[in-house]
Design an enzyme around this catalytic site. Structure first.
Site, PDB file in Angstrom:
ATOM      1  N   LYS A   1     -27.510  17.674 -36.408  1.00  0.00           N
ATOM      2  CA  LYS A   1     -26.123  17.229 -36.231  1.00  0.00           C
ATOM      3  C   LYS A   1     -25.924  15.724 -36.381  1.00  0.00           C
ATOM      4  O   LYS A   1     -24.845  15.286 -36.754  1.00  0.00           O
ATOM      5  CB  LYS A   1     -25.594  17.688 -34.876  1.00  0.00           C
ATOM      6  CG  LYS A   1     -26.284  17.016 -33.705  1.00  0.00           C
ATOM      7  CD  LYS A   1     -25.909  17.676 -32.397  1.00  0.00           C
ATOM      8  CE  LYS A   1     -26.556  16.913 -31.253  1.00  0.00           C
ATOM      9  NZ  LYS A   1     -26.735  17.709 -30.057  1.00  0.00           N
TER      10      LYS A   1
ATOM     11  N   ARG B   1     -23.885  19.764 -18.116  1.00  0.00           N
ATOM     12  CA  ARG B   1     -23.097  20.051 -19.304  1.00  0.00           C
ATOM     13  C   ARG B   1     -23.056  21.580 -19.365  1.00  0.00           C
ATOM     14  O   ARG B   1     -22.624  22.196 -18.392  1.00  0.00           O
ATOM     15  CB  ARG B   1     -23.697  19.381 -20.560  1.00  0.00           C
ATOM     16  CG  ARG B   1     -22.630  19.162 -21.642  1.00  0.00           C
ATOM     17  CD  ARG B   1     -23.166  18.436 -22.881  1.00  0.00           C
ATOM     18  NE  ARG B   1     -24.058  19.276 -23.676  1.00  0.00           N
ATOM     19  CZ  ARG B   1     -24.660  18.860 -24.797  1.00  0.00           C
ATOM     20  NH1 ARG B   1     -24.470  17.629 -25.242  1.00  0.00           N
ATOM     21  NH2 ARG B   1     -25.454  19.675 -25.477  1.00  0.00           N
TER      22      ARG B   1
END
Ligand SMILES: *Cc1c(COP(=O)(O)O)cnc(C)c1O
Length: 355
Positions: A35, A129
């Site tokens: 990414k 998260r």
């Protein structure tokens, strides 16, 4: 054409080899995370040729779509959006999940397409998260997910050192392993992957503290920059300059170091503070905050200092450099993670590959 992002493929391959060697010693499979450089197809196809990558992973389905020609299983790292479930089934082999509602939708869509979709369950070990947080909630959901016929739970994973900056440890990762054991023994699941984190888990290998049932790591930054990310230590046999940003000087003048006149706000609404260093040789580069995270670029010529940037201009102090720069010359920078990420995303930065 400038600014230019120069990508050194042989150096990236060396970095990948070094990481792969480290993981193989511990019988860990390697998930390469793509990414940070927008899943650039050329980089990924070149690195895939090494045969060292077990899985390709990205946070975006549209990035994974680009890899259809590469014969390596593809993982979606970010919890899928319900709105992208159809593409997920078409382009992704394995997805990381933490929401029953989403998994149920994946199941429905997979059934329509006559496929079985593989999932990895995310466990939050404290970084706060994604992931199931309470074990009771996790196991209750596992019961429900097990009933979905077109879903196959193949593993468990955790993510650390992202939001909460929590370090991986023998203790927190052992918890992941013990949950996996319970899923195997009590829930009769065929758990093949226990993924123990990202580049911040690498230091545990050297310390001999990675629990031995962990069998996978997902590595992005360490391959790009040759360092583990818990403490930032360099990994032997790697390079930190596989990505370089090359910028052109558009103005080069001697000026004072403190702006003259009554001070309001700068281009971003801040009130900057200046130190009087007398006269300076100041070069302006044709790059700015629209192109790159300025705080994440480091001049290769260490006698150069970045002193400021607006959207399209970056000012560097070249007073102390040994080199006498002129307008049109290029200045090179190494990049940090956000530098690589932003420069890869900007449509104004051209990419050049060195093979
Ligand atoms: C980005 C990401 C990674 C890779 O992290 P690096 O620090 O670049 O190694 C791994 N897992 C997840 C879930 C991610 O979002």
């Amino acid at each position: 054409m400038y600014p230019k992002l120069e990508i050194n493929i042989p150096k990236l391959k060396e970095n990948l080899k070094a990481i792969s060697t480290l993981l193989k010693k511990e019988n860990l499979s390697l998930t390469m995370v793509t990414k940070a450089y927008c899943a650039d197809e050329y980089i990924v196809s070149e690195l895939s040729k090494t045969g060292l990558i077990d899985y390709l992973a990205d946070s975006r389905v549209e990035n994974l779509k680009n890899f259809q020609k590469i014969n390596i299983p593809k993982i979606l790292l970010r919890i899928p959006m319900i709105s992208e479930v159809s593409d997920l089934i078409d382009y992704v082999d394995i997805s990381f999940n933490s929401e029953y509602e989403t998994i149920k939708k994946i199941n429905e869509e997979a059934k329509k397409k006559d496929k079985v979709h593989r999932i990895v369950i995310m466990v939050d070990l404290g970084d706060l998260r994604e992931g199931f947080f309470e074990e009771k909630d996790l196991f209750e959901n596992i019961e429900k997910i097990k009933k979905l016929e077109n879903i196959n739970i193949i593993g468990l994973a955790t993510n650390l050192t992202c939001y909460g900056a929590v370090l991986p440890s023998e203790e927190n990762l052992s918890k992941l392993v013990s949950i996996a054991e319970k899923l195997k023994l009590e829930y009769k699941l065929n758990i093949q992957m226990i993924s123990g984190g990202n580049s911040s888990s690498l230091f545990l290998i050297n310390q001999g503290k990675l629990p031995k049932n962990i069998n996978n790591l997902r590595i992005g930054e360490a391959i790009l920059l040759g360092r583990e990310t818990a403490y930032g230590s360099k990994i032997d046999g790697t390079y930190d300059d596989a990505f370089k940003l090359i910028c052109e000087i558009v103005e080069n003048k001697k000026k004072v170091s403190v702006p003259i006149g009554e001070q309001g706000m700068d281009a971003f609404g801040n009130k900057p503070v200046f130190v009087d260093k007398g006269f300076m040789q100041r070069a302006i580069l044709g790059i700015g905050r629209q192109d790159v995270a300025i705080d994440s670029m480091y001049p290769v010529d260490e006698l150069i200092e970045i002193i400021g940037a607006s959207s399209d201009h970056t000012i560097v102090d070249i007073t102390n450099s040994q080199k006498k720069y002129v307008v049109g010359d290029k200045i090179e920078f190494k990049l940090g993670y956000s530098g690589i990420m932003s420069a890869s995303t900007s449509k104004y930065v051209k990419k050049q590959y060195l093979d």
